[in-house]
Design an enzyme around this catalytic site. Sequence first.
Site, short mmCIF file in Angstrom:
data_model
loop_
_atom_site.label_atom_id
_atom_site.label_comp_id
_atom_site.label_asym_id
_atom_site.label_seq_id
_atom_site.Cartn_x
_atom_site.Cartn_y
_atom_site.Cartn_z
N VAL A 14 0.83 -1.21 0.00
CA VAL A 14 0.00 0.00 0.00
C VAL A 14 0.87 1.26 0.00
CG1 VAL A 14 -1.82 1.26 1.22
CG2 VAL A 14 -1.85 -1.24 1.19
N LYS A 106 -8.12 -2.08 8.61
CA LYS A 106 -9.49 -2.46 9.01
C LYS A 106 -9.51 -3.32 10.25
CE LYS A 106 -7.71 -5.21 5.77
NZ LYS A 106 -7.11 -5.00 4.47
N GLU A 130 -10.77 5.38 4.16
CA GLU A 130 -11.37 4.87 2.92
C GLU A 130 -10.71 3.57 2.45
OE1 GLU A 130 -14.08 6.42 0.67
OE2 GLU A 130 -13.85 4.26 0.56
N GLY A 135 -10.61 -1.89 -0.80
CA GLY A 135 -9.52 -1.34 -1.60
C GLY A 135 -9.85 -0.02 -2.28
N GLY A 188 0.42 -9.22 -3.93
CA GLY A 188 0.27 -8.21 -2.88
C GLY A 188 -1.16 -8.06 -2.37
N GLU A 191 -3.23 -10.51 3.28
CA GLU A 191 -2.76 -9.94 4.54
C GLU A 191 -1.44 -10.60 4.92
OE1 GLU A 191 -4.47 -7.34 6.22
OE2 GLU A 191 -5.34 -7.44 4.24
N ASP A 202 -10.87 -11.01 7.58
CA ASP A 202 -10.65 -9.70 6.96
C ASP A 202 -11.97 -9.12 6.43
OD1 ASP A 202 -8.73 -7.64 5.66
OD2 ASP A 202 -9.93 -8.37 3.97
N LYS A 206 -14.01 -5.64 7.74
CA LYS A 206 -14.56 -4.60 6.86
C LYS A 206 -16.06 -4.45 7.08
CE LYS A 206 -10.93 -5.54 3.48
NZ LYS A 206 -10.51 -6.47 2.44
P1 NAP Z 1 2.95 -5.06 3.64
O1 NAP Z 1 3.17 -5.14 2.19
O2 NAP Z 1 3.30 -6.22 4.50
O3 NAP Z 1 3.73 -3.77 4.17
C1 NAP Z 1 3.80 -3.45 5.52
C2 NAP Z 1 4.83 -2.35 5.68
O4 NAP Z 1 4.83 -1.89 7.03
C3 NAP Z 1 6.26 -2.78 5.37
O5 NAP Z 1 6.92 -1.75 4.69
C4 NAP Z 1 6.88 -3.01 6.75
O6 NAP Z 1 8.26 -2.74 6.78
C5 NAP Z 1 6.14 -1.95 7.55
N1 NAP Z 1 6.01 -2.29 8.98
C6 NAP Z 1 5.29 -3.31 9.51
N2 NAP Z 1 5.36 -3.26 10.85
C7 NAP Z 1 6.13 -2.21 11.16
C8 NAP Z 1 6.59 -1.64 12.37
N3 NAP Z 1 6.25 -2.16 13.57
N4 NAP Z 1 7.38 -0.55 12.34
C9 NAP Z 1 7.73 -0.01 11.15
N5 NAP Z 1 7.30 -0.49 9.95
C10 NAP Z 1 6.53 -1.58 9.97
O7 NAP Z 1 1.42 -4.73 3.98
P2 NAP Z 1 0.35 -4.06 3.01
O8 NAP Z 1 -0.26 -5.12 2.16
O9 NAP Z 1 0.88 -2.85 2.39
O10 NAP Z 1 -0.80 -3.69 4.08
C11 NAP Z 1 -0.63 -2.61 4.96
C12 NAP Z 1 -1.97 -2.29 5.61
O11 NAP Z 1 -2.93 -1.98 4.59
C13 NAP Z 1 -2.59 -3.43 6.40
O12 NAP Z 1 -3.34 -2.88 7.47
C14 NAP Z 1 -3.54 -4.07 5.40
O13 NAP Z 1 -4.59 -4.74 6.02
C15 NAP Z 1 -4.05 -2.85 4.69
N6 NAP Z 1 -4.55 -3.05 3.33
C16 NAP Z 1 -3.83 -3.77 2.43
C17 NAP Z 1 -4.30 -3.89 1.13
C18 NAP Z 1 -3.55 -4.68 0.09
O14 NAP Z 1 -4.07 -4.84 -1.01
N7 NAP Z 1 -2.36 -5.16 0.38
C19 NAP Z 1 -5.52 -3.31 0.79
C20 NAP Z 1 -6.24 -2.57 1.73
C21 NAP Z 1 -5.73 -2.45 3.01
P3 NAP Z 1 9.30 -3.65 5.94
O15 NAP Z 1 8.97 -3.40 4.51
O16 NAP Z 1 10.63 -3.14 6.30
O17 NAP Z 1 9.04 -5.07 6.35
N1 HSE Z 2 -6.07 -8.76 2.05
C1 HSE Z 2 -7.08 -7.88 1.66
C2 HSE Z 2 -7.88 -8.49 0.53
C3 HSE Z 2 -6.50 -6.57 1.21
O1 HSE Z 2 -7.43 -9.47 -0.05
O2 HSE Z 2 -8.98 -8.01 0.26
C4 HSE Z 2 -7.55 -5.53 0.94
O3 HSE Z 2 -8.13 -5.08 2.12
#
Ligand code: NAP
Ligand code: HSE
Length: 436
Positions: A14, A106, A130, A135, A188, A191, A202, A206
């Site tokens: 993200v 969420k 949002e 997403g 990507g 979770e 998840d 939501k």
């Molecule tokens: P991700 O790819 O695993 O990225 C997490 C990031 O946070 C990484 O850069 C990680 O650092 C950093 N991080 C984690 N814990 C940390 C800490 N304690 N201190 C400092 N940095 C920390 O996760 P993501 O998919 O982007 O998801 C992030 C959030 O968005 C989650 O809440 C998820 O539920 C939500 N979300 C994700 C999506 C999706 O499509 N992926 C969609 C909607 C919402 P490093 O890179 O150094 O490991």
């Molecule tokens: N892991 C979540 C999904 C990311 O697959 O819908 C979006 O919130």
Amino acid sequence: MKSVKLGLAGFGTVGSGLAAILEENGEWIERRIGRRLEIATVVVRDLNKPRAAATAPGTEFTTDLTRLTTDPEIDIVVECMGGLDSAYDLIRSALEAGKHVVTANKHLLAERGPELFAIARENGTGLSFEASCAGGIPIVQTLKNSLAGDRVLEMLGILNGTANYILSEMTTKGMDFATALSKAQDLGYAEADPTFDVEGFDAAHKLCVLSRLAFGLDYPLSELPIQGITAVTPLDIELAREFGYRIKLMAHARVVDGKIEAGVHPALVKYTFLLARVGGNYNAVRVVGNAVGPVMLHGQGAGDTPTGSAVLADIIDLAKHIDRSGCDEAYRPDNTGFRNADIPLAEILPPEESRSSYYFRFTVADRPGVMAAISKSMADHSISIAQAVQKGDEQSEGVPVVFITHESRARDVAACIDEIDAMDFTVQPCVSFRIL
Ligand code: NAP
Ligand code: HSE
């Protein structure tokens, strides 16, 4: 003119998606709001990890989350790292430091949203979310603003991109569950702990967040019935197809006699319904308002730039109210959609009282009297049969017998399945799913 400075916690899917959009659309955004958005500081766990997006020269990378709350230059803290405790502490500190917060988290909002909204209210700061639901689909703004005058009667959604991607790949390409999940992780969508995606948690997070906006009521996560997709087999996908259905992980909530009925379940969706056509990482939400009628939103529910787009929408909304000297003192964002008020608890329709049509797959010995015994048990439990079919020949592991029922009560369905599962001809426990 002074830019609006962002402090970004997390630079994974993200966070890097957000940075990529800012890089590409920066001038366009400046034209819209009259200010530049600048990622001033990024906090990650591992400074040596390769990153999927570039940041402007001068962006500070650090592992110290306190930089985001102690730096007076940072206007908006953007939390896209996930998890509960560190994210809670960060958001709380940021709000208490008078900074606006944008989060995609969420899980945290479902578990501890009310506490954080109260802290934001006390500090007069924004807590925008949002990206936390569906997403790139603008469902939060739709419920908060566009449909604010409607009473929402029902909300039905495909809210998890990973589960939808897995089911789509299993249905259209015959891919096995583990391969599809692994691909969703590579893209990507998943979770950090993909159990949240495949076990329905998840989507449940939501649904809790969206129910507060839709109904102005809090349906506690701990009370929500949740079933994931791990019990969905290729056989059920094929049998559902033969009856004219696709299997989808559905989140639903509706008002029944003044109470809220809600849950997350795999369900058979008639192939002619739009929701059955939502494929891959796409999500869809169907909201029925008492004035507008049904409204359907469809878009990518997971992934880097779709989610980054939703994060950016919140940032832009808040940035419009940040003046050159910092936060606009007169601006009091309405975070909950109800003038920042606490959201009261919902009166819950007990899940066992909910009504739906069902798909049952019994695996039984192929011998005289079995169909009669199953039909009798269903009749004894007030379950009316709409369709029935026995598939294939007797095998050592039994033969599948599939029923589609008319609308039945969940309590009766559970009792009937227990009774049939205990009969001596049953080879494997019944698999059952709701039908939309
Ligand atoms: P991700 O790819 O695993 O990225 C997490 C990031 O946070 C990484 O850069 C990680 O650092 C950093 N991080 C984690 N814990 C940390 C800490 N304690 N201190 C400092 N940095 C920390 O996760 P993501 O998919 O982007 O998801 C992030 C959030 O968005 C989650 O809440 C998820 O539920 C939500 N979300 C994700 C999506 C999706 O499509 N992926 C969609 C909607 C919402 P490093 O890179 O150094 O490991
Ligand atoms: N892991 C979540 C999904 C990311 O697959 O819908 C979006 O919130």
